[in-house]
Design a protein around this motif. Structure first.
Motif, PDB file in Angstrom:
ATOM      1  N   TYR A 206       3.875 -13.178  -4.041  1.00 54.61           N
ATOM      2  CA  TYR A 206       4.950 -13.438  -3.082  1.00 54.61           C
ATOM      3  C   TYR A 206       5.473 -12.076  -2.619  1.00 54.61           C
ATOM      4  O   TYR A 206       5.542 -11.132  -3.410  1.00 54.61           O
ATOM      5  CB  TYR A 206       6.088 -14.211  -3.752  1.00 54.61           C
ATOM      6  N   TYR A 207       5.815 -11.995  -1.327  1.00 46.54           N
ATOM      7  CA  TYR A 207       6.422 -10.777  -0.779  1.00 46.54           C
ATOM      8  C   TYR A 207       7.626 -11.157   0.062  1.00 46.54           C
ATOM      9  O   TYR A 207       7.564 -12.098   0.851  1.00 46.54           O
ATOM     10  CB  TYR A 207       5.435 -10.016   0.104  1.00 46.54           C
ATOM     11  N   THR A 208       8.687 -10.408  -0.065  1.00 48.77           N
ATOM     12  CA  THR A 208       9.797 -10.601   0.843  1.00 48.77           C
ATOM     13  C   THR A 208       9.366 -10.161   2.247  1.00 48.77           C
ATOM     14  O   THR A 208       8.488  -9.298   2.390  1.00 48.77           O
ATOM     15  CB  THR A 208      11.047  -9.831   0.371  1.00 48.77           C
ATOM     16  N   ASP A 209       9.945 -10.764   3.244  1.00 50.35           N
ATOM     17  CA  ASP A 209       9.478 -10.538   4.617  1.00 50.35           C
ATOM     18  C   ASP A 209       9.468  -9.066   5.012  1.00 50.35           C
ATOM     19  O   ASP A 209       8.564  -8.613   5.723  1.00 50.35           O
ATOM     20  CB  ASP A 209      10.356 -11.322   5.600  1.00 50.35           C
ATOM     21  N   SER A 210      10.438  -8.323   4.548  1.00 52.88           N
ATOM     22  CA  SER A 210      10.569  -6.930   5.004  1.00 52.88           C
ATOM     23  C   SER A 210       9.462  -6.012   4.496  1.00 52.88           C
ATOM     24  O   SER A 210       9.300  -4.899   5.009  1.00 52.88           O
ATOM     25  CB  SER A 210      11.932  -6.373   4.600  1.00 52.88           C
ATOM     26  N   VAL A 211       8.685  -6.464   3.504  1.00 51.75           N
ATOM     27  CA  VAL A 211       7.619  -5.604   2.970  1.00 51.75           C
ATOM     28  C   VAL A 211       6.221  -6.162   3.229  1.00 51.75           C
ATOM     29  O   VAL A 211       5.229  -5.493   2.902  1.00 51.75           O
ATOM     30  CB  VAL A 211       7.803  -5.335   1.460  1.00 51.75           C
ATOM     31  N   LYS A 212       6.139  -7.339   3.799  1.00 50.70           N
ATOM     32  CA  LYS A 212       4.822  -7.939   4.065  1.00 50.70           C
ATOM     33  C   LYS A 212       3.992  -7.028   4.966  1.00 50.70           C
ATOM     34  O   LYS A 212       4.477  -6.491   5.955  1.00 50.70           O
ATOM     35  CB  LYS A 212       4.995  -9.308   4.721  1.00 50.70           C
ATOM     36  N   GLY A 213       2.742  -6.859   4.585  1.00 51.65           N
ATOM     37  CA  GLY A 213       1.850  -5.995   5.346  1.00 51.65           C
ATOM     38  C   GLY A 213       1.947  -4.533   4.959  1.00 51.65           C
ATOM     39  O   GLY A 213       1.112  -3.720   5.378  1.00 51.65           O
ATOM     40  N   ARG A 214       2.956  -4.172   4.174  1.00 51.89           N
ATOM     41  CA  ARG A 214       3.121  -2.775   3.750  1.00 51.89           C
ATOM     42  C   ARG A 214       2.951  -2.590   2.241  1.00 51.89           C
ATOM     43  O   ARG A 214       2.449  -1.560   1.797  1.00 51.89           O
ATOM     44  CB  ARG A 214       4.513  -2.265   4.157  1.00 51.89           C
ATOM     45  N   PHE A 215       3.400  -3.572   1.470  1.00 57.09           N
ATOM     46  CA  PHE A 215       3.329  -3.490   0.012  1.00 57.09           C
ATOM     47  C   PHE A 215       2.238  -4.421  -0.502  1.00 57.09           C
ATOM     48  O   PHE A 215       2.022  -5.513   0.045  1.00 57.09           O
ATOM     49  CB  PHE A 215       4.648  -3.905  -0.614  1.00 57.09           C
ATOM     50  N   THR A 216       1.585  -4.013  -1.588  1.00 54.53           N
ATOM     51  CA  THR A 216       0.580  -4.840  -2.241  1.00 54.53           C
ATOM     52  C   THR A 216       0.823  -4.829  -3.741  1.00 54.53           C
ATOM     53  O   THR A 216       0.919  -3.756  -4.351  1.00 54.53           O
ATOM     54  CB  THR A 216      -0.830  -4.329  -1.958  1.00 54.53           C
ATOM     55  N   LEU A 217       0.923  -6.023  -4.295  1.00 56.22           N
ATOM     56  CA  LEU A 217       1.162  -6.174  -5.732  1.00 56.22           C
ATOM     57  C   LEU A 217      -0.107  -6.635  -6.412  1.00 56.22           C
ATOM     58  O   LEU A 217      -0.790  -7.540  -5.919  1.00 56.22           O
ATOM     59  CB  LEU A 217       2.284  -7.185  -5.964  1.00 56.22           C
ATOM     60  N   SER A 218      -0.429  -6.027  -7.544  1.00 63.13           N
ATOM     61  CA  SER A 218      -1.606  -6.436  -8.311  1.00 63.13           C
ATOM     62  C   SER A 218      -1.299  -6.278  -9.786  1.00 63.13           C
ATOM     63  O   SER A 218      -0.360  -5.598 -10.167  1.00 63.13           O
ATOM     64  CB  SER A 218      -2.820  -5.595  -7.914  1.00 63.13           C
ATOM     65  N   ARG A 219      -2.113  -6.933 -10.598  1.00 60.29           N
ATOM     66  CA  ARG A 219      -1.928  -6.818 -12.036  1.00 60.29           C
ATOM     67  C   ARG A 219      -3.263  -6.608 -12.717  1.00 60.29           C
ATOM     68  O   ARG A 219      -4.284  -7.160 -12.285  1.00 60.29           O
ATOM     69  CB  ARG A 219      -1.205  -8.027 -12.628  1.00 60.29           C
ATOM     70  N   ASP A 220      -3.241  -5.827 -13.782  1.00 60.80           N
ATOM     71  CA  ASP A 220      -4.411  -5.574 -14.612  1.00 60.80           C
ATOM     72  C   ASP A 220      -4.060  -6.053 -16.005  1.00 60.80           C
ATOM     73  O   ASP A 220      -3.401  -5.338 -16.772  1.00 60.80           O
ATOM     74  CB  ASP A 220      -4.732  -4.074 -14.591  1.00 60.80           C
ATOM     75  N   ASN A 221      -4.467  -7.266 -16.329  1.00 61.71           N
ATOM     76  CA  ASN A 221      -4.089  -7.842 -17.623  1.00 61.71           C
ATOM     77  C   ASN A 221      -4.706  -7.071 -18.784  1.00 61.71           C
ATOM     78  O   ASN A 221      -4.130  -7.022 -19.871  1.00 61.71           O
ATOM     79  CB  ASN A 221      -4.483  -9.313 -17.678  1.00 61.71           C
ATOM     80  N   ALA A 222      -5.859  -6.479 -18.584  1.00 66.50           N
ATOM     81  CA  ALA A 222      -6.484  -5.699 -19.662  1.00 66.50           C
ATOM     82  C   ALA A 222      -5.645  -4.474 -20.006  1.00 66.50           C
ATOM     83  O   ALA A 222      -5.633  -4.020 -21.154  1.00 66.50           O
ATOM     84  CB  ALA A 222      -7.885  -5.270 -19.250  1.00 66.50           C
ATOM     85  N   ALA A 223      -4.930  -3.946 -19.027  1.00 64.02           N
ATOM     86  CA  ALA A 223      -4.094  -2.768 -19.232  1.00 64.02           C
ATOM     87  C   ALA A 223      -2.616  -3.111 -19.399  1.00 64.02           C
ATOM     88  O   ALA A 223      -1.781  -2.202 -19.548  1.00 64.02           O
ATOM     89  CB  ALA A 223      -4.261  -1.807 -18.065  1.00 64.02           C
ATOM     90  N   ASN A 224      -2.294  -4.402 -19.353  1.00 62.83           N
ATOM     91  CA  ASN A 224      -0.893  -4.842 -19.450  1.00 62.83           C
ATOM     92  C   ASN A 224      -0.011  -4.125 -18.421  1.00 62.83           C
ATOM     93  O   ASN A 224       1.107  -3.696 -18.732  1.00 62.83           O
ATOM     94  CB  ASN A 224      -0.333  -4.602 -20.863  1.00 62.83           C
ATOM     95  N   THR A 225      -0.510  -4.015 -17.225  1.00 62.34           N
ATOM     96  CA  THR A 225       0.190  -3.231 -16.211  1.00 62.34           C
ATOM     97  C   THR A 225       0.152  -3.944 -14.861  1.00 62.34           C
ATOM     98  O   THR A 225      -0.841  -4.588 -14.511  1.00 62.34           O
ATOM     99  CB  THR A 225      -0.453  -1.833 -16.069  1.00 62.34           C
ATOM    100  N   VAL A 226       1.243  -3.813 -14.143  1.00 60.16           N
ATOM    101  CA  VAL A 226       1.341  -4.310 -12.775  1.00 60.16           C
ATOM    102  C   VAL A 226       1.566  -3.122 -11.855  1.00 60.16           C
ATOM    103  O   VAL A 226       2.295  -2.186 -12.216  1.00 60.16           O
ATOM    104  CB  VAL A 226       2.503  -5.319 -12.648  1.00 60.16           C
ATOM    105  N   TYR A 227       0.948  -3.167 -10.694  1.00 58.40           N
ATOM    106  CA  TYR A 227       1.050  -2.074  -9.735  1.00 58.40           C
ATOM    107  C   TYR A 227       1.639  -2.575  -8.424  1.00 58.40           C
ATOM    108  O   TYR A 227       1.260  -3.642  -7.937  1.00 58.40           O
ATOM    109  CB  TYR A 227      -0.333  -1.480  -9.462  1.00 58.40           C
ATOM    110  N   LEU A 228       2.544  -1.782  -7.873  1.00 61.07           N
ATOM    111  CA  LEU A 228       3.093  -2.075  -6.549  1.00 61.07           C
ATOM    112  C   LEU A 228       2.742  -0.909  -5.638  1.00 61.07           C
ATOM    113  O   LEU A 228       3.335   0.167  -5.749  1.00 61.07           O
ATOM    114  CB  LEU A 228       4.605  -2.285  -6.615  1.00 61.07           C
ATOM    115  N   GLN A 229       1.766  -1.129  -4.773  1.00 60.80           N
ATOM    116  CA  GLN A 229       1.384  -0.110  -3.805  1.00 60.80           C
ATOM    117  C   GLN A 229       2.282  -0.251  -2.581  1.00 60.80           C
ATOM    118  O   GLN A 229       2.327  -1.326  -1.965  1.00 60.80           O
ATOM    119  CB  GLN A 229      -0.074  -0.283  -3.402  1.00 60.80           C
TER     120      GLN A 229
END
Length: 122
Positions: free
Chosen positions: A58-81
């Motif tokens: 899910y993305y709030t409207d103001s960041v759609k197209g600019r931010f990308t969220l992903s998760r790496d469960n093997a590394a227990n980490t989430v990334y927000l580009q």
């Protein structure tokens, strides 16, 4: 339980940052993760959230197209580009975890990190 954000800093408008949220002390795969931000004098708002089961985002409207969220469960980490940053993106960014659903409502989250400052100069 610990959530540790990193990657914040000072960047010029139009620039990029990648925030990381490293988790420990709980079964990361079972938890939805949300990124929230709080600017001075404003309430905490949801930026982006990711589900545990299908990694739906899910993305709030103001960041759609600019931010990308992903998760790496093997590394227990989430990334927000965060790309094409704007001055209005300036805030303290927090990651949070809850076991049920990627809610956008902060009180529904069980665990929180300490936050990382993002400052975008215009």
């Amino acid at each position: 339980v610990q959530l540790v954000e990193s990657g914040g800093g000072l960047v010029r408008a139009g620039g990029s940052l990648r925030l990381s949220c490293a988790a420990s002390g709980f079964t990361f795969d079972d938890y939805a993760i949300g990124w929230f931000r709080q600017a001075p004098g404003k309430g905490r708002e949801a930026v982006s959230c990711i589900a545990s089961y299908d990694h739906r985002t899910y993305y709030t409207d103001s960041v759609k197209g600019r931010f990308t969220l992903s998760r790496d469960n093997a590394a227990n980490t989430v990334y927000l580009q965060m790309n094409s940053l704007k001055a209005e993106d300036t805030a303290v960014y927090y990651c949070a975890a809850n076991m049920i659903y990627p809610y956008t409502d902060p009180p529904k989250y069980d665990y929180w990190g300490q936050g990382t400052q993002v400052t975008v100069s215009s």
